[in-house]
Write an enzyme that holds these catalytic residues in place. Structure first.
Site, short mmCIF file in Angstrom:
data_model
loop_
_atom_site.label_atom_id
_atom_site.label_comp_id
_atom_site.label_asym_id
_atom_site.label_seq_id
_atom_site.Cartn_x
_atom_site.Cartn_y
_atom_site.Cartn_z
N GLU A 200 0.35 -13.12 12.41
CA GLU A 200 0.86 -11.76 13.18
C GLU A 200 1.00 -10.69 12.10
OE1 GLU A 200 1.69 -11.46 16.23
OE2 GLU A 200 1.29 -13.61 16.67
N ASP B 18 0.86 -1.47 -0.12
CA ASP B 18 0.08 0.02 -0.12
C ASP B 18 0.92 1.24 0.11
OD1 ASP B 18 -2.33 1.49 0.05
OD2 ASP B 18 -2.79 0.99 1.95
N GLY B 19 0.46 2.33 -0.62
CA GLY B 19 1.07 3.45 -0.63
C GLY B 19 1.61 3.95 -2.03
N LEU C 145 10.24 -21.46 -3.91
CA LEU C 145 9.36 -20.63 -3.02
C LEU C 145 7.99 -20.53 -4.09
CD1 LEU C 145 8.75 -17.76 -1.44
CD2 LEU C 145 9.73 -16.52 -3.55
N ARG D 29 0.10 7.45 -2.89
CA ARG D 29 0.91 8.74 -2.12
C ARG D 29 2.30 8.70 -2.26
NH1 ARG D 29 -1.25 5.94 3.38
NH2 ARG D 29 -1.91 4.44 1.74
N TRP D 30 2.99 8.01 -2.58
CA TRP D 30 4.46 8.13 -3.00
C TRP D 30 4.41 8.90 -4.36
CZ3 TRP D 30 7.41 7.37 -7.24
CH2 TRP D 30 8.77 7.14 -6.83
N SER E 204 -8.25 -5.33 4.42
CA SER E 204 -8.83 -5.10 3.04
C SER E 204 -9.31 -6.28 1.99
CB SER E 204 -7.96 -4.08 2.35
OG SER E 204 -7.94 -2.93 2.69
N HIS F 209 3.03 3.09 -9.21
CA HIS F 209 2.91 1.66 -9.24
C HIS F 209 4.06 1.10 -9.74
CE1 HIS F 209 -1.27 1.84 -7.78
NE2 HIS F 209 -1.63 2.28 -8.67
C1 FPP Z 1 -2.00 -0.03 -3.44
O1 FPP Z 1 -1.38 1.17 -3.34
C2 FPP Z 1 -1.45 -0.78 -4.30
C3 FPP Z 1 -2.01 -1.27 -5.44
C4 FPP Z 1 -3.32 -1.02 -5.54
C5 FPP Z 1 -1.32 -1.98 -6.51
C6 FPP Z 1 0.02 -2.77 -6.28
C7 FPP Z 1 0.47 -3.35 -7.48
C8 FPP Z 1 1.81 -3.16 -7.39
C9 FPP Z 1 3.04 -2.67 -6.68
C10 FPP Z 1 2.67 -3.52 -8.92
C11 FPP Z 1 1.82 -4.35 -9.82
C12 FPP Z 1 1.80 -5.68 -9.32
C13 FPP Z 1 2.48 -6.76 -10.26
C14 FPP Z 1 2.40 -8.15 -9.99
C15 FPP Z 1 3.45 -6.20 -11.42
P1 FPP Z 1 -2.28 2.57 -3.70
O2 FPP Z 1 -2.58 2.86 -4.96
O3 FPP Z 1 -3.71 2.06 -2.92
O4 FPP Z 1 -1.65 3.78 -2.90
P2 FPP Z 1 -2.38 5.02 -1.91
O5 FPP Z 1 -3.14 4.30 -1.07
O6 FPP Z 1 -1.41 5.84 -1.38
O7 FPP Z 1 -3.36 5.63 -3.00
#
Ligand code: FPP
Length: 254
Positions: free
Chosen positions: A220, A33-34, A144, A37-38, A209, A50
């Site tokens: 944990e 998550d994040g 893995l 925001r990043w 979520s 992303h």
């Molecule tokens: C949540 O951050 C993240 C996601 C909804 C997507 C996660 C996906 C990746 C890290 C890469 C794609 C995956 C693969 C397998 C290549 P958010 O966008 O909800 O962050 P925010 O809460 O700061 O808006």
């Protein structure tokens, strides 16, 4: 002394080896998550967040494999993520293709077995094919186990399991009173795998979520404040160390 080990770990930023942990989880699940925001923090488009998140992901998979952890589950796209803008959804879909085309050779060579958790049916055809191909290519690998949740929802997974079991009962293959917790586990995407031991959610949010609801029963939880694209191997080691010092009782007493 526990605090001394933890302090050493916090100060030394070199990646840890398996023997440096008092205990390692068999199954780690991560809610990455994040990214949004990043991107905002760096005045970038969300898709760049992303993309940067995918870089973090590569390092975390490598380290998980190096440590000899058996299962890693990643929440990449939930059933609710379709509600995001078309631009963001298509950026995520493209990232999936890029990720598999750049990583599959290395993952396969490292004996990693890939499993997609979720309903591939709603995905665009190209993504569906690439994901199926990755599963097929690695299905005999014994290292893995890498679970990637895409179009996944924990409640939907349990409903799917209940429907499959209901069919067995209707056909007379199973009696209702023979249904056990194991029966349900056997009808989840993660059948045959250990339950989650450690759940990590980055960015300071403290929610599940809808991720692996059944499998997280005794997990944990660790909630690092750092945003996912900034989640380094060092941050991961700190989470693993926190896990190693938890007192797991599963409802019993020691
Ligand atoms: C949540 O951050 C993240 C996601 C909804 C997507 C996660 C996906 C990746 C890290 C890469 C794609 C995956 C693969 C397998 C290549 P958010 O966008 O909800 O962050 P925010 O809460 O700061 O808006």
């Amino acid at each position: 002394m526990k605090w001394k080990a933890a302090l050493t770990l916090a100060l030394k930023k070199t990646p840890r080896t398996a023997t440096e942990f008092a205990a390692l989880p068999k199954h780690v699940a991560i809610i990455m998550d994040g990214n949004g925001r990043w991107a905002k923090k760096h005045h970038l488009n969300v898709s760049k967040g992303h993309r940067q998140g995918t870089e973090a992901l590569r390092e975390i998979i490598r380290h998980t494999d190096d440590l000899g952890i058996r299962v890693l589950s990643l929440y990449a796209f939930s059933t609710e993520n379709w509600n995001r803008s078309e631009e963001e959804v298509s950026a995520l879909m493209q990232l999936m293709l890029d990720f598999f085309s750049s990583e599959i050779d290395e993952l396969d060579a490292k004996n990693v077995r890939i499993l997609i958790l979720g309903d591939k049916g709603r995905l665009p055809e190209k993504q569906r094919e690439v994901l199926k191909e990755a599963e097929k290519r690695t299905e005999r690998n014994t290292g893995l186990r890498l679970n990637i949740a895409i179009n996944y929802g924990g409640r939907a997974e349990i409903v799917k399991a209940a429907r499959e079991i209901a069919v067995l009962v209707r056909n007379g293959a199973l009696q209702a009173d023979q249904i056990t917790e194991e029966t349900l586990s056997d009808h989840l995407y993660t059948r045959g795998q250990p339950d989650v031991d450690l759940l990590i959610r980055t960015s300071g949010e403290q929610r599940l979520s809808n991720f692996l609801l059944y499998q997280n029963a005794y997990a944990e939880f660790v909630f690092p404040e750092v945003l996912w694209p900034d989640f380094t191997v060092h941050e991961y080691d700190l989470a693993l160390d926190a896990y190693a010092h938890r007192d797991r009782r599963y409802g019993g007493r020691k």
